[in-house]
Design a protein around this motif. Structure first.
Motif, PDB file in Angstrom:
ATOM      1  N   ASN A   1      19.456  -8.735 -12.219  1.00  0.00           N
ATOM      2  CA  ASN A   1      18.634  -8.790 -13.416  1.00  0.00           C
ATOM      3  C   ASN A   1      17.485  -9.787 -13.248  1.00  0.00           C
ATOM      4  OD1 ASN A   1      18.149 -10.229 -16.276  1.00  0.00           O
ATOM      5  ND2 ASN A   1      18.696  -8.104 -16.629  1.00  0.00           N
ATOM      6  N   SER A   2      17.785 -10.955 -12.706  1.00  0.00           N
ATOM      7  CA  SER A   2      16.745 -11.974 -12.520  1.00  0.00           C
ATOM      8  C   SER A   2      15.669 -11.516 -11.553  1.00  0.00           C
ATOM      9  CB  SER A   2      17.373 -13.278 -12.017  1.00  0.00           C
ATOM     10  OG  SER A   2      18.172 -13.874 -13.000  1.00  0.00           O
ATOM     11  N   ALA A   3      16.079 -10.774 -10.526  1.00  0.00           N
ATOM     12  CA  ALA A   3      15.120 -10.299  -9.536  1.00  0.00           C
ATOM     13  C   ALA A   3      14.018  -9.474 -10.185  1.00  0.00           C
ATOM     14  CB  ALA A   3      15.838  -9.474  -8.470  1.00  0.00           C
ATOM     15  N   ALA A   4      14.375  -8.687 -11.196  1.00  0.00           N
ATOM     16  CA  ALA A   4      13.385  -7.850 -11.871  1.00  0.00           C
ATOM     17  C   ALA A   4      12.329  -8.704 -12.563  1.00  0.00           C
ATOM     18  CB  ALA A   4      14.076  -6.938 -12.884  1.00  0.00           C
ATOM     19  N   TYR A   5      12.775  -9.738 -13.264  1.00  0.00           N
ATOM     20  CA  TYR A   5      11.833 -10.618 -13.969  1.00  0.00           C
ATOM     21  C   TYR A   5      11.055 -11.500 -13.006  1.00  0.00           C
ATOM     22  CZ  TYR A   5      14.071  -9.282 -18.347  1.00  0.00           C
ATOM     23  OH  TYR A   5      14.541  -8.569 -19.428  1.00  0.00           O
ATOM     24  N   ILE A   6      11.753 -12.040 -12.012  1.00  0.00           N
ATOM     25  CA  ILE A   6      11.096 -12.928 -11.051  1.00  0.00           C
ATOM     26  C   ILE A   6      10.050 -12.182 -10.240  1.00  0.00           C
ATOM     27  CG2 ILE A   6      11.477 -14.307  -8.963  1.00  0.00           C
ATOM     28  CD1 ILE A   6      14.147 -15.183 -10.155  1.00  0.00           C
ATOM     29  N   SER A   7      10.317 -10.919  -9.928  1.00  0.00           N
ATOM     30  CA  SER A   7       9.353 -10.147  -9.146  1.00  0.00           C
ATOM     31  C   SER A   7       8.016 -10.025  -9.867  1.00  0.00           C
ATOM     32  CB  SER A   7       9.909  -8.748  -8.842  1.00  0.00           C
ATOM     33  OG  SER A   7      10.029  -7.971 -10.028  1.00  0.00           O
ATOM     34  N   GLU A   8       8.067  -9.863 -11.190  1.00  0.00           N
ATOM     35  CA  GLU A   8       6.827  -9.778 -11.972  1.00  0.00           C
ATOM     36  C   GLU A   8       6.094 -11.120 -11.966  1.00  0.00           C
ATOM     37  OE1 GLU A   8       5.145  -7.159 -14.027  1.00  0.00           O
ATOM     38  OE2 GLU A   8       6.115  -6.356 -12.241  1.00  0.00           O
ATOM     39  N   ILE A   9       6.857 -12.200 -12.054  1.00  0.00           N
ATOM     40  CA  ILE A   9       6.258 -13.539 -12.030  1.00  0.00           C
ATOM     41  C   ILE A   9       5.577 -13.797 -10.693  1.00  0.00           C
ATOM     42  CG2 ILE A   9       6.770 -16.009 -12.104  1.00  0.00           C
ATOM     43  CD1 ILE A   9       9.105 -15.351 -13.988  1.00  0.00           C
TER      44      ILE A   9
ATOM     45  N   LYS B   1       0.816  -1.206   0.000  1.00  0.00           N
ATOM     46  CA  LYS B   1       0.000   0.000   0.000  1.00  0.00           C
ATOM     47  C   LYS B   1       0.856   1.265   0.000  1.00  0.00           C
ATOM     48  CE  LYS B   1      -3.927  -2.166   2.363  1.00  0.00           C
ATOM     49  NZ  LYS B   1      -4.818  -2.129   3.549  1.00  0.00           N
ATOM     50  N   SER B   2       2.165   1.083   0.213  1.00  0.00           N
ATOM     51  CA  SER B   2       3.081   2.221   0.235  1.00  0.00           C
ATOM     52  C   SER B   2       3.439   2.639  -1.188  1.00  0.00           C
ATOM     53  CB  SER B   2       4.358   1.855   1.005  1.00  0.00           C
ATOM     54  OG  SER B   2       5.342   2.846   0.851  1.00  0.00           O
ATOM     55  N   LYS B   3       3.158   3.878  -1.537  1.00  0.00           N
ATOM     56  CA  LYS B   3       3.480   4.372  -2.873  1.00  0.00           C
ATOM     57  C   LYS B   3       4.987   4.446  -3.094  1.00  0.00           C
ATOM     58  CE  LYS B   3      -0.756   7.038  -3.621  1.00  0.00           C
ATOM     59  NZ  LYS B   3      -1.323   8.379  -3.936  1.00  0.00           N
ATOM     60  N   ALA B   4       5.739   4.713  -2.019  1.00  0.00           N
ATOM     61  CA  ALA B   4       7.195   4.794  -2.138  1.00  0.00           C
ATOM     62  C   ALA B   4       7.775   3.435  -2.524  1.00  0.00           C
ATOM     63  CB  ALA B   4       7.804   5.283  -0.829  1.00  0.00           C
ATOM     64  N   LEU B   5       7.271   2.370  -1.876  1.00  0.00           N
ATOM     65  CA  LEU B   5       7.739   1.023  -2.197  1.00  0.00           C
ATOM     66  C   LEU B   5       7.301   0.618  -3.597  1.00  0.00           C
ATOM     67  CD1 LEU B   5       7.128  -0.872   1.187  1.00  0.00           C
ATOM     68  CD2 LEU B   5       9.257   0.123   0.314  1.00  0.00           C
ATOM     69  N   ASN B   6       6.072   0.991  -3.958  1.00  0.00           N
ATOM     70  CA  ASN B   6       5.578   0.726  -5.318  1.00  0.00           C
ATOM     71  C   ASN B   6       6.489   1.385  -6.355  1.00  0.00           C
ATOM     72  OD1 ASN B   6       2.061   1.063  -4.404  1.00  0.00           O
ATOM     73  ND2 ASN B   6       3.449  -0.649  -4.191  1.00  0.00           N
ATOM     74  N   TRP B   7       6.817   2.632  -6.114  1.00  0.00           N
ATOM     75  CA  TRP B   7       7.646   3.381  -7.060  1.00  0.00           C
ATOM     76  C   TRP B   7       9.027   2.761  -7.174  1.00  0.00           C
ATOM     77  CZ3 TRP B   7      12.342   5.803  -6.771  1.00  0.00           C
ATOM     78  CH2 TRP B   7      12.680   6.614  -7.855  1.00  0.00           C
ATOM     79  N   PHE B   8       9.628   2.410  -6.043  1.00  0.00           N
ATOM     80  CA  PHE B   8      10.968   1.820  -6.062  1.00  0.00           C
ATOM     81  C   PHE B   8      10.979   0.517  -6.848  1.00  0.00           C
ATOM     82  CE2 PHE B   8      13.877  -1.343  -4.285  1.00  0.00           C
ATOM     83  CZ  PHE B   8      15.103  -0.713  -4.500  1.00  0.00           C
ATOM     84  N   ALA B   9      10.024  -0.368  -6.555  1.00  0.00           N
ATOM     85  CA  ALA B   9       9.976  -1.670  -7.226  1.00  0.00           C
ATOM     86  C   ALA B   9       9.723  -1.520  -8.723  1.00  0.00           C
ATOM     87  CB  ALA B   9       8.907  -2.547  -6.589  1.00  0.00           C
ATOM     88  N   ASP B  10       8.813  -0.619  -9.084  1.00  0.00           N
ATOM     89  CA  ASP B  10       8.505  -0.406 -10.501  1.00  0.00           C
ATOM     90  C   ASP B  10       9.696   0.217 -11.238  1.00  0.00           C
ATOM     91  OD1 ASP B  10       5.979  -1.451 -10.202  1.00  0.00           O
ATOM     92  OD2 ASP B  10       4.998   0.500  -9.944  1.00  0.00           O
TER      93      ASP B  10
ATOM     94  N   ILE C   1      14.201  -0.408 -15.066  1.00  0.00           N
ATOM     95  CA  ILE C   1      15.606  -0.210 -15.427  1.00  0.00           C
ATOM     96  C   ILE C   1      16.268  -1.522 -15.840  1.00  0.00           C
ATOM     97  CG2 ILE C   1      17.888   0.403 -14.529  1.00  0.00           C
ATOM     98  CD1 ILE C   1      16.462   2.529 -12.808  1.00  0.00           C
ATOM     99  N   PHE C   2      16.083  -2.551 -15.031  1.00  0.00           N
ATOM    100  CA  PHE C   2      16.789  -3.809 -15.290  1.00  0.00           C
ATOM    101  C   PHE C   2      16.153  -4.616 -16.421  1.00  0.00           C
ATOM    102  CE2 PHE C   2      18.799  -2.855 -11.293  1.00  0.00           C
ATOM    103  CZ  PHE C   2      20.063  -3.396 -11.442  1.00  0.00           C
ATOM    104  N   ARG C   3      14.885  -4.398 -16.688  1.00  0.00           N
ATOM    105  CA  ARG C   3      14.266  -5.059 -17.838  1.00  0.00           C
ATOM    106  C   ARG C   3      14.449  -4.253 -19.120  1.00  0.00           C
ATOM    107  NH1 ARG C   3       8.218  -6.829 -16.457  1.00  0.00           N
ATOM    108  NH2 ARG C   3       8.434  -7.697 -18.564  1.00  0.00           N
ATOM    109  N   GLY C   4      14.747  -2.979 -18.974  1.00  0.00           N
ATOM    110  CA  GLY C   4      14.844  -2.103 -20.132  1.00  0.00           C
ATOM    111  C   GLY C   4      16.247  -1.898 -20.667  1.00  0.00           C
ATOM    112  N   THR C   5      17.249  -2.506 -20.015  1.00  0.00           N
ATOM    113  CA  THR C   5      18.633  -2.378 -20.481  1.00  0.00           C
ATOM    114  C   THR C   5      19.231  -3.770 -20.683  1.00  0.00           C
ATOM    115  OG1 THR C   5      19.404  -2.235 -18.170  1.00  0.00           O
ATOM    116  CG2 THR C   5      19.015  -0.168 -19.343  1.00  0.00           C
TER     117      THR C   5
END
Length: 219
Positions: free
Chosen positions: A99-107, A47-56, A61-65
């Motif tokens: 890098n994997s953390a970015a993809y795994i987090s979405e999964i 529910k924290s917007k700060a945490l949402n922003w950080f994770a997104d 960044i890591f999925r886009g490079t």
């Protein structure tokens, strides 16, 4: 055609030693990426917007490079900022896990959101604390649903680990390249390296199917 696979037979043990190096990188990076991926997934549904922003932002960044860019920044660029060199193995594990953390987090996020809301409502009605509910109820069910996707990510990580040759990690690919350079014949050792990667992927696929089958039987 000037092909002679017997010429590389004496070098096969040397190339095969690279399997241990590759698996060590993949396993450690996979576990670290999985652990950090869970944290990021929880941030994304927080529910924290700060945490949402950080994770997104992290995921973007890591999925886009390119992964190889991240690897080279950590190995070649980061020492410029911190003042000392980073071991090639450490740089490989760090870049792959981040890098994997970015993809795994979405999964994982998708898996958590796919769990029936009734499970959460029932846990809240019973007074189960949020942290315990996530750990003991939501995440275990989510893991069963996302196992195939996690295995695919692990397989992708295994194949992409070949790029560590650019920072002189003695994995399968680099050893094959060295053998090719020594004997002035690259086709044979590189084909042999491809066969090793293929067998590793097939093995991981079979392991994933076995685990998935057992999880279904436990339902």
């Amino acid at each position: 055609m000037n092909l002679d696979f017997t010429a590389i037979l004496p070098s096969l043990p040397y190339i095969l030693k690279g399997i241990g190096v590759t698996l060590k990188i993949v396993i450690v990076a996979g576990l670290l990426g999985f652990a950090f991926g869970i944290v990021l997934a929880i941030f994304k549904i927080s529910k924290s917007k700060a945490l949402n922003w950080f994770a997104d932002a992290y995921t973007s960044i890591f999925r886009g490079t390119p992964l190889i860019l991240q690897l080279m920044i950590i190995y070649y660029g980061l020492p410029q900022l911190i003042g000392f060199e980073i071991a090639s193995y450490t740089a490989a594990v760090a870049s792959f896990s981040l890098n994997s953390a970015a993809y795994i987090s979405e999964i994982i996020r998708a898996g958590i959101l796919a769990v029936d809301k009734g499970q959460k409502e029932a846990a809240m009605a019973l007074g189960v604390p949020g942290e315990r509910m996530m750990r003991d109820i939501i995440l275990p069910q989510a893991m069963k649903n996302i196992l195939p996707a996690l295995m695919n990510e692990f397989i992708t990580l295994t194949k992409e680990s070949a790029i560590v040759t650019v920072i002189a990690v003695d994995d399968i690919m680099r050893r094959s390249y060295i053998v090719g350079g020594d004997q002035y014949r690259f086709f044979e050792p590189l084909i042999f390296a491809g066969l090793i990667y293929y067998l590793l992927v097939i093995s991981l696929t079979m392991i994933g199917k076995v685990v998935e089958r057992r999880l279904r039987q436990s339902d």
